[in-house]
Design an enzyme around this catalytic site. Structure first.
Site, PDB file in Angstrom:
ATOM      1  N   CYS A 110      61.089  65.807  50.210  1.00 29.64           N
ATOM      2  CA  CYS A 110      61.263  65.391  49.021  1.00 29.64           C
ATOM      3  C   CYS A 110      60.576  63.334  49.505  1.00 29.64           C
ATOM      4  O   CYS A 110      60.499  63.272  48.443  1.00 29.64           O
ATOM      5  CB  CYS A 110      62.750  65.206  49.180  1.00 29.64           C
ATOM      6  SG  CYS A 110      63.106  64.954  50.722  1.00 29.64           S
ATOM      7  N   HIS A 150      66.029  58.410  49.251  1.00 29.96           N
ATOM      8  CA  HIS A 150      65.233  58.258  50.489  1.00 29.96           C
ATOM      9  C   HIS A 150      64.449  56.505  49.364  1.00 29.96           C
ATOM     10  O   HIS A 150      63.782  56.505  48.585  1.00 29.96           O
ATOM     11  CB  HIS A 150      64.049  58.495  50.289  1.00 29.96           C
ATOM     12  CG  HIS A 150      65.049  60.242  50.921  1.00 29.96           C
ATOM     13  ND1 HIS A 150      66.166  60.746  51.600  1.00 29.96           N
ATOM     14  CD2 HIS A 150      64.575  61.350  50.960  1.00 29.96           C
ATOM     15  CE1 HIS A 150      66.526  61.259  51.718  1.00 29.96           C
ATOM     16  NE2 HIS A 150      65.134  62.235  51.454  1.00 29.96           N
TER      17      HIS A 150
END
Ligand SMILES: NC(=O)c1ccc[n+]([C@@H]2O[C@H](COP(=O)([O-])OP(=O)(O)OC[C@H]3O[C@@H](n4cnc5c(N)ncnc54)[C@H](OP(=O)(O)O)[C@@H]3O)[C@@H](O)[C@H]2O)c1
Length: 355
Positions: free
Chosen positions: A142, A255
């Site tokens: 990711c 994130h």
């Protein structure tokens, strides 16, 4: 070519799997039948998808017979055992685990960056026989996905000389249990109770942990190594100078990354902003006069990779600082996987043919 497909989702009860099920529906992926797989503990658990109750099954021999697309969102170990079996049974496999990402023959795809490789590969099958391993496509880690989308633009127009990245990664990046751990520890801490950790090495509530994955002999963690090696593969730049520090922070979703990039050529900041704005998948959110910059709360539930705090690094020539935020469960995993599925469909339809 078929109009709709038998689709399997392995890891359907997990953090990525749950988002993947919504995205299949949102984007109208052509599903004729959906098969859901999870671990033994979820066997028989029913999940609602498009107003149907679908029971979770366990993986067993021949369970992929007749499946056209298999999305794997479980674990490295599950993928290692079952991905080859799904491909052998004739399914296109889109695997979000790390297991096959660095295999020479397996494409590691972010469709906006290197989706054309899939088209080229599928075109080659018009001439040559397809092996089962050719049906396996990996999705990156990711934290890699959101970074390479931005780096792709810089490489294309200015050339990348060196990249230094530090991440601020949410707990959902470590799965559904990790989010539960953060919630529980936050409540316990506020009540003055002692904290217990199962997923992370240390309490994550009100903390930052400078370790994601396990330490390697060079002092980097496995997450940091993934960011380095996967970026080089996706950008097809094996000599890219890149270093990473990955930090777990006590947020639930999205994130963030602070990226410092040294470019080969000189640049104009307004041109950098323009090229980012023109890149599919990127949204520029950068107006410091209005205190506007990307944060986890904007990115969650969104498809875009957000870029802000775009500014010259005044300490080095041709260098740039960026702040990049994205929903790790969507573009970092589930959305990227569904986009790969769509890319396979589009490449097959160009070939008029074969699944
Ligand atoms: N989270 C992210 O941001 C992210 C991003 C990119 C890639 N990934 C990758 O995506 C995968 C899934 O991650 P996640 O965060 O969704 O993890 P997760 O929340 O822990 O979910 C894991 C899923 O795998 C299932 N599972 C476990 N053992 C199984 C078995 N033996 N057979 C079939 N299913 C099994 C679990 O089922 P039960 O509920 O029954 O246990 C659950 O559905 C991992 O490979 C991860 O590295 C994650």
């Amino acid at each position: 070519m078929k109009k709709s497909y038998r689709v399997a989702v392995v890891g359907a009860t997990g953090a990525v799997g749950q988002v993947l099920l919504s995205i299949l529906q949102e984007r109208g992926f052509p599903v004729s039948e959906l098969l859901l797989f999870a671990s033994k503990r979820s066997q028989g658990k029913e999940i609602i998808w498009q107003e149907q109750l679908i029971p979770c099954r366990v993986l067993e021999p021949h369970c992929f017979n007749g499946v056209d697309f298999a999305f794997f969102d479980a674990s490295d170990a599950v993928s290692k055992e079952w991905v080859p079996q799904a491909a052998q049974a004739g399914a296109w496999v889109i695997d979000n685990s790390a297991t096959f990402r660095m295999h020479e023959d397996v494409l590691l795809l972010v469709p906006e960056v290197n989706g054309f490789l899939l088209h080229e590969k599928i075109q080659r099958f018009a001439q040559n026989a397809m092996h089962s391993k050719d049906r396996i496509v990996s999705g990156p880690n990711c934290s890699t996905v959101q970074m390479v989308l931005v780096l792709k633009v810089l490489e294309e127009f200015w050339g990348l000389k060196r990249v230094i990245v530090s991440t601020y990664q949410s707990t959902s990046g470590a799965g559904a249990e990790a989010v539960n751990e953060l919630r529980q520890q936050t409540q316990d801490d506020l009540r003055g109770h002692s904290l217990t950790s199962h997923v992370f090495h240390y309490p994550i509530a009100f903390n930052c942990i400078p370790q994601i994955g396990e330490f390697q002999s060079n002092g980097y963690t496995s997450e940091e190594c993934k960011m380095i090696t996967e970026s080089r593969k996706i950008l097809r730049k094996s000599d890219l100078k890149i270093t990473a520090t990955a930090i777990r922070v006590p947020s639930i979703l999205s994130h963030a990354e602070s990226i410092n990039v040294e470019l080969e050529k000189s640049f104009d900041l307004s041109e950098i902003r323009k090229k980012f704005s023109e890149q599919e998948g990127i949204l520029v959110l950068d107006d410091t006069s209005k205190n506007l910059y990307p944060m986890a709360i904007q990115a969650r539930g969104q498809d875009a990779v957000y870029v802000g705090r775009i500014r010259r690094d005044e300490s080095a020539e041709n260098s740039l600082n960026l702040w990049v935020v994205s929903d790790n469960l969507r573009k970092g995993a589930a959305l990227n996987a569904v986009q790969i599925g769509e890319e396979i469909l589009s490449a097959l339809s160009d070939l008029h043919g074969i699944v």
